[in-house]
Design an enzyme around this catalytic site. Sequence first.
Site, PDB file in Angstrom:
ATOM      1  N   LEU A  61       0.617  -1.185  -0.193  1.00  0.00           N
ATOM      2  CA  LEU A  61      -0.057  -0.039  -0.115  1.00  0.00           C
ATOM      3  C   LEU A  61       1.103   1.353   0.110  1.00  0.00           C
ATOM      4  CD1 LEU A  61      -3.360  -0.915   2.426  1.00  0.00           C
ATOM      5  CD2 LEU A  61      -3.174  -0.456   0.306  1.00  0.00           C
ATOM      6  N   ASP A  62       0.608   1.991  -0.579  1.00  0.00           N
ATOM      7  CA  ASP A  62       1.379   3.500  -1.207  1.00  0.00           C
ATOM      8  C   ASP A  62       1.211   3.595   0.641  1.00  0.00           C
ATOM      9  OD1 ASP A  62       1.307   3.296  -3.745  1.00  0.00           O
ATOM     10  OD2 ASP A  62       0.293   4.865  -3.859  1.00  0.00           O
ATOM     11  N   LYS A  63       2.844   4.307   1.177  1.00  0.00           N
ATOM     12  CA  LYS A  63       2.855   5.230   2.166  1.00  0.00           C
ATOM     13  C   LYS A  63       1.691   5.586   2.432  1.00  0.00           C
ATOM     14  CE  LYS A  63       5.619   8.143   4.949  1.00  0.00           C
ATOM     15  NZ  LYS A  63       6.934   9.382   4.841  1.00  0.00           N
TER      16      LYS A  63
END
Length: 253
Positions: A61-63
Amino acid sequence: METHCNLDAFSIIYQDDDFVAIHKPAGLLVHRSPIDKHETQFAVQITRDTIGQQVFPIHRLDKPTSGLLLFALNPDAARNLSDQFMEHSIEKTYVALCRGWTPENGDIDKPLKYHKDKLADKDKRAEDILQDAFTHYERLATTQVEHKMGRFEFQRYSLVKLQPKTGRKHQLRRHLNHISHPIIGDVQHGDRHHNHFFNQWLGQHRLYLAATSLQFTHPTTGETMTLNAPLEASFTNTLNKLWPNQELNPILD
């Protein structure tokens, strides 16, 4: 502007002998990255320390994205689950808050340029590659806020459910921007005026994108697994501001 990470929002959603599912707070990296050298805490490390055993990352998951994240607990499960992600057989559901009133539902079939990894792809012409990308969306709710911006006295927003059929980098963020409904809080692909408004209005900055559900085949038993994760408090507090007289939980469930 960095998204603040609230580690109190970390939790174990599900665990068995083959995998563990966690809720990743917004602002937390999945694993160590040379690009974010200043970061000292990562989902891999926190999960490992919480359950007391090694974990195998199988997707990202993106930050700034919060929500449901899977880790395998042994190499066989890691291979099986990784194959399911590679084959796009895992059904992923996200919730996002975006600018404007989207159509009630639709499909975004828009190839995306490959996003080069600053390190791994530094000697490749990867930026020239176009990848197929497909997203289905469904509008869950709409609202408007009395706030002058440009020539408009009111600002419109939609809560949408997103189901990506492919897994390209920043796919949901880029696709919603492509249809002129960027996700609120998206620094790279969003609308800075609306991002600034939410930051001033609510005193918090985050990307309003959350992974809420995963459906996949159990790597050992073969049964269909459906896992769900609640929205982070920073997300639900904003929804309660936007829809003060509406109960959104039944819509989100």
